[in-house]
Design a protein around this motif. Structure first.
Motif, PDB file in Angstrom:
ATOM      1  N   ILE A  93      -4.055  -0.819 -13.217  1.00 23.95           N
ATOM      2  CA  ILE A  93      -3.909  -0.641 -11.724  1.00 23.95           C
ATOM      3  C   ILE A  93      -4.895   0.538 -11.261  1.00 23.95           C
ATOM      4  O   ILE A  93      -5.453   0.594 -10.327  1.00 23.95           O
ATOM      5  CB  ILE A  93      -2.487  -0.265 -11.584  1.00 23.95           C
ATOM      6  N   GLU A  94      -4.891   1.661 -12.035  1.00 27.78           N
ATOM      7  CA  GLU A  94      -5.805   2.844 -11.745  1.00 27.78           C
ATOM      8  C   GLU A  94      -6.977   2.416 -11.777  1.00 27.78           C
ATOM      9  O   GLU A  94      -7.955   3.105 -10.913  1.00 27.78           O
ATOM     10  CB  GLU A  94      -5.356   4.130 -12.612  1.00 27.78           C
ATOM     11  N   TYR A  95      -7.607   1.817 -12.566  1.00 27.13           N
ATOM     12  CA  TYR A  95      -8.980   1.139 -12.581  1.00 27.13           C
ATOM     13  C   TYR A  95      -9.295   0.461 -11.559  1.00 27.13           C
ATOM     14  O   TYR A  95     -10.420   0.710 -10.913  1.00 27.13           O
ATOM     15  CB  TYR A  95      -9.490   0.156 -13.681  1.00 27.13           C
ATOM     16  N   ILE A  96      -8.563  -0.448 -11.045  1.00 30.93           N
ATOM     17  CA  ILE A  96      -8.710  -1.169  -9.825  1.00 30.93           C
ATOM     18  C   ILE A  96      -8.627  -0.297  -8.679  1.00 30.93           C
ATOM     19  O   ILE A  96      -9.618  -0.384  -7.618  1.00 30.93           O
ATOM     20  CB  ILE A  96      -7.612  -2.291  -9.701  1.00 30.93           C
ATOM     21  N   GLU A  97      -7.816   0.536  -8.607  1.00 27.73           N
ATOM     22  CA  GLU A  97      -7.570   1.498  -7.456  1.00 27.73           C
ATOM     23  C   GLU A  97      -9.060   2.151  -7.190  1.00 27.73           C
ATOM     24  O   GLU A  97      -9.723   2.434  -6.295  1.00 27.73           O
ATOM     25  CB  GLU A  97      -6.447   2.431  -7.502  1.00 27.73           C
ATOM     26  N   SER A  98      -9.369   2.889  -8.466  1.00 26.10           N
ATOM     27  CA  SER A  98     -10.712   3.730  -8.428  1.00 26.10           C
ATOM     28  C   SER A  98     -11.874   2.994  -8.061  1.00 26.10           C
ATOM     29  O   SER A  98     -13.115   3.557  -7.774  1.00 26.10           O
ATOM     30  CB  SER A  98     -10.726   4.386  -9.741  1.00 26.10           C
ATOM     31  N   SER A  99     -11.621   1.514  -8.065  1.00 24.92           N
ATOM     32  CA  SER A  99     -12.994   0.913  -7.606  1.00 24.92           C
ATOM     33  C   SER A  99     -13.088   0.317  -6.366  1.00 24.92           C
ATOM     34  O   SER A  99     -14.200  -0.432  -6.038  1.00 24.92           O
ATOM     35  CB  SER A  99     -12.846  -0.411  -8.641  1.00 24.92           C
ATOM     36  N   LEU A 100     -11.907   0.303  -5.553  1.00 23.18           N
ATOM     37  CA  LEU A 100     -11.894   0.062  -4.263  1.00 23.18           C
ATOM     38  C   LEU A 100     -11.981   1.036  -3.076  1.00 23.18           C
ATOM     39  O   LEU A 100     -11.632   2.123  -3.461  1.00 23.18           O
ATOM     40  CB  LEU A 100     -10.416  -0.618  -4.075  1.00 23.18           C
ATOM     41  N   LEU A 101     -12.492   0.673  -1.976  1.00 24.10           N
ATOM     42  CA  LEU A 101     -12.747   1.602  -0.986  1.00 24.10           C
ATOM     43  C   LEU A 101     -12.368   0.694   0.408  1.00 24.10           C
ATOM     44  O   LEU A 101     -12.860  -0.190   0.644  1.00 24.10           O
ATOM     45  CB  LEU A 101     -14.391   1.995  -1.031  1.00 24.10           C
ATOM     46  N   MET A 102     -11.395   1.407   0.859  1.00 26.39           N
ATOM     47  CA  MET A 102     -10.756   0.727   2.192  1.00 26.39           C
ATOM     48  C   MET A 102     -11.439   1.695   3.385  1.00 26.39           C
ATOM     49  O   MET A 102     -11.099   2.986   3.148  1.00 26.39           O
ATOM     50  CB  MET A 102      -9.266   0.538   2.143  1.00 26.39           C
ATOM     51  N   GLY A 103     -11.458   0.871   4.566  1.00 29.38           N
ATOM     52  CA  GLY A 103     -11.900   1.889   5.667  1.00 29.38           C
ATOM     53  C   GLY A 103     -11.577   1.091   6.985  1.00 29.38           C
ATOM     54  O   GLY A 103     -11.142  -0.391   6.770  1.00 29.38           O
ATOM     55  N   PHE A 104     -11.436   1.658   8.058  1.00 28.42           N
ATOM     56  CA  PHE A 104     -11.195   1.082   9.281  1.00 28.42           C
ATOM     57  C   PHE A 104     -12.340   1.350  10.077  1.00 28.42           C
ATOM     58  O   PHE A 104     -12.663   2.331  10.546  1.00 28.42           O
ATOM     59  CB  PHE A 104      -9.592   1.746   9.962  1.00 28.42           C
ATOM     60  N   ASP A 105     -12.717  -0.007  10.719  1.00 29.06           N
ATOM     61  CA  ASP A 105     -13.916   0.282  11.580  1.00 29.06           C
ATOM     62  C   ASP A 105     -13.804   0.202  13.168  1.00 29.06           C
ATOM     63  O   ASP A 105     -14.552   0.255  13.764  1.00 29.06           O
ATOM     64  CB  ASP A 105     -14.847  -1.058  11.317  1.00 29.06           C
TER      65      ASP A 105
ATOM     66  N   LEU B 186       0.930  -1.402   0.010  1.00 25.14           N
ATOM     67  CA  LEU B 186      -0.072   0.053  -0.021  1.00 25.14           C
ATOM     68  C   LEU B 186       1.021   1.327   0.173  1.00 25.14           C
ATOM     69  O   LEU B 186       2.220   1.110   0.270  1.00 25.14           O
ATOM     70  CB  LEU B 186      -0.954   0.043   1.167  1.00 25.14           C
ATOM     71  N   ASP B 187       0.370   2.373  -0.318  1.00 22.05           N
ATOM     72  CA  ASP B 187       1.002   3.639  -0.103  1.00 22.05           C
ATOM     73  C   ASP B 187       0.720   4.224   1.296  1.00 22.05           C
ATOM     74  O   ASP B 187       0.562   5.542   1.199  1.00 22.05           O
ATOM     75  CB  ASP B 187       0.508   4.546  -1.407  1.00 22.05           C
ATOM     76  N   TYR B 188       0.619   3.399   2.129  1.00 25.77           N
ATOM     77  CA  TYR B 188       0.583   3.709   3.638  1.00 25.77           C
ATOM     78  C   TYR B 188       1.888   2.849   4.305  1.00 25.77           C
ATOM     79  O   TYR B 188       1.996   1.696   3.951  1.00 25.77           O
ATOM     80  CB  TYR B 188      -0.725   3.268   4.356  1.00 25.77           C
ATOM     81  N   TYR B 189       2.549   3.524   5.204  1.00 20.44           N
ATOM     82  CA  TYR B 189       3.826   2.978   5.509  1.00 20.44           C
ATOM     83  C   TYR B 189       4.129   2.854   6.996  1.00 20.44           C
ATOM     84  O   TYR B 189       3.660   3.736   7.896  1.00 20.44           O
ATOM     85  CB  TYR B 189       5.031   4.003   4.805  1.00 20.44           C
ATOM     86  N   CYS B 190       5.066   2.014   7.525  1.00 21.78           N
ATOM     87  CA  CYS B 190       5.519   1.925   8.471  1.00 21.78           C
ATOM     88  C   CYS B 190       7.058   2.875   8.555  1.00 21.78           C
ATOM     89  O   CYS B 190       7.885   2.323   7.596  1.00 21.78           O
ATOM     90  CB  CYS B 190       5.998   0.336   9.024  1.00 21.78           C
ATOM     91  N   TYR B 191       7.298   3.684   9.400  1.00 27.95           N
ATOM     92  CA  TYR B 191       8.665   4.393   9.361  1.00 27.95           C
ATOM     93  C   TYR B 191       9.498   4.212  10.485  1.00 27.95           C
ATOM     94  O   TYR B 191       8.771   4.026  11.762  1.00 27.95           O
ATOM     95  CB  TYR B 191       8.253   6.184   9.337  1.00 27.95           C
ATOM     96  N   GLN B 192      10.769   4.104  10.392  1.00 25.46           N
ATOM     97  CA  GLN B 192      11.568   3.736  11.533  1.00 25.46           C
ATOM     98  C   GLN B 192      12.909   4.619  11.369  1.00 25.46           C
ATOM     99  O   GLN B 192      13.502   5.023  10.331  1.00 25.46           O
ATOM    100  CB  GLN B 192      12.111   2.268  11.491  1.00 25.46           C
ATOM    101  N   THR B 193      13.484   4.974  12.353  1.00 26.73           N
ATOM    102  CA  THR B 193      14.604   5.704  12.538  1.00 26.73           C
ATOM    103  C   THR B 193      15.482   4.674  13.264  1.00 26.73           C
ATOM    104  O   THR B 193      14.859   4.044  14.343  1.00 26.73           O
ATOM    105  CB  THR B 193      14.441   7.085  13.209  1.00 26.73           C
ATOM    106  N   VAL B 194      16.813   4.436  12.785  1.00 27.86           N
ATOM    107  CA  VAL B 194      17.729   3.451  13.325  1.00 27.86           C
ATOM    108  C   VAL B 194      19.062   3.981  13.572  1.00 27.86           C
ATOM    109  O   VAL B 194      19.623   4.727  12.530  1.00 27.86           O
ATOM    110  CB  VAL B 194      17.850   2.262  12.694  1.00 27.86           C
ATOM    111  N   ARG B 195      19.553   4.056  14.902  1.00 25.58           N
ATOM    112  CA  ARG B 195      20.832   4.464  14.968  1.00 25.58           C
ATOM    113  C   ARG B 195      21.908   3.683  15.823  1.00 25.58           C
ATOM    114  O   ARG B 195      21.172   2.720  16.498  1.00 25.58           O
ATOM    115  CB  ARG B 195      20.873   6.025  15.362  1.00 25.58           C
ATOM    116  N   GLU B 196      23.031   3.666  15.738  1.00 26.48           N
ATOM    117  CA  GLU B 196      23.919   3.361  16.680  1.00 26.48           C
ATOM    118  C   GLU B 196      24.118   4.339  17.954  1.00 26.48           C
ATOM    119  O   GLU B 196      24.164   5.299  17.823  1.00 26.48           O
ATOM    120  CB  GLU B 196      25.413   2.869  16.023  1.00 26.48           C
ATOM    121  N   LEU B 197      23.881   3.662  19.277  1.00 29.78           N
ATOM    122  CA  LEU B 197      23.810   4.477  20.364  1.00 29.78           C
ATOM    123  C   LEU B 197      25.161   5.013  20.490  1.00 29.78           C
ATOM    124  O   LEU B 197      26.401   4.213  20.405  1.00 29.78           O
ATOM    125  CB  LEU B 197      23.263   4.023  21.505  1.00 29.78           C
TER     126      LEU B 197
END
Length: 253
Positions: free
Chosen positions: A180-192, A35-46
């Motif tokens: 892909i654009e056709y499929i995307e335009s035909s889908l609806l996602m939601g969080f209940d 998806l074009d929704y993401y998990c973001y992480q910052t990682v560093r050596e202490l």
């Protein structure tokens, strides 16, 4: 400091058959997408002047001196295997809430492996990255998980995955931009707002796969999934895809 962005997963066809109990005996083919929704992480050596060796910030904050003390299973096992003995810190934020059924746990694992290997001057290709995450979750973390979440997170875009007793083999699924654009335009996602605990759901799936009485239904699901992947490749209408998807869903229910 490294910053990673790892996509969550949208399942199209083959979900439920991506567990070892099925694909190591019968083989499987799965079509999914990042998806074009993401998990973001910052990682560093202490730096050396902190009085702890590890810090993980997610829905809670952990500071520990040993790997075994880390409560977050993915952080603990990925640090153990890919940390290279370094003192490490990881911070996490996400575009979507956890436990919403979009593979957020595997996106976290994939992103952390990618960051730590880069921190050590290494680069894992997408296939190696996906399989490393699958191995960590199925073996070191001993979780009942399939393989599509990790592959979607490692590849992004449309991903076709074949799996059998020889292993998991993901690759890009080539599709015209217009479809892909056709499929995307035909889908609806939601969080209940209802949280989905993947461990509970996965345990139900693995139990169902192990029971002989479900073999007929699983084989039917496998056939329908192949039909759906073929329909997607042939650029069938959204109505045709919806018809196949509903049949798959009804079997799972």
């Amino acid at each position: 400091m490294l910053i990673s962005r790892t996509p969550y997963r949208f399942s199209l066809y083959g979900g439920g058959l991506d567990y070892p109990g099925w694909y190591k005996k019968n083989s499987a083919r799965v079509l999914c997408a990042g998806l074009d929704y993401y998990c973001y992480q910052t990682v560093r050596e202490l730096p050396p002047f902190f009085d702890h060796n590890y810090r993980a910030s997610y829905s809670k904050i952990e500071t520990t001196n040993t790997l075994d003390e880390i409560e977050h299973p993915s952080v603990r096992e990925v640090f153990r295997k890919f940390g290279g003995g370094k003192r490490l810190e990881v911070g996490h934020v996400g575009d979507l809430p956890a436990r919403s059924g979009i593979g957020s746990s595997s996106a976290f694992t994939v992103g952390l492996i990618s960051s730590l290997t880069a921190l050590n001057g290494e680069y894992l290709g997408r296939t190696s990255l996906a399989n490393a995450a699958i191995s960590i979750e199925q073996n070191e973390m001993s979780e009942n998980v399939g393989f599509q979440d990790q592959c979607a997170a490692a590849f992004g875009g449309l991903v076709l995955i074949d799996a059998d007793k020889e292993g998991v083999k993901p690759r890009r699924f080539i599709c015209r931009k217009e479809y892909i654009e056709y499929i995307e335009s035909s889908l609806l996602m939601g969080f209940d707002g209802a949280h989905r605990y993947s461990g509970i759901a996965s345990k139900k799936i693995t139990t169902a796969i192990s029971q002989e009485k479900n073999a007929e239904y699983l084989n039917e699901l496998h056939v329908l999934s192949q039909e759906g992947i073929k329909a997607f490749g042939m650029e069938e209408s959204i109505e045709k895809n919806a018809e196949i998807t509903k049949k798959c869903r009804d079997i799972k229910m």
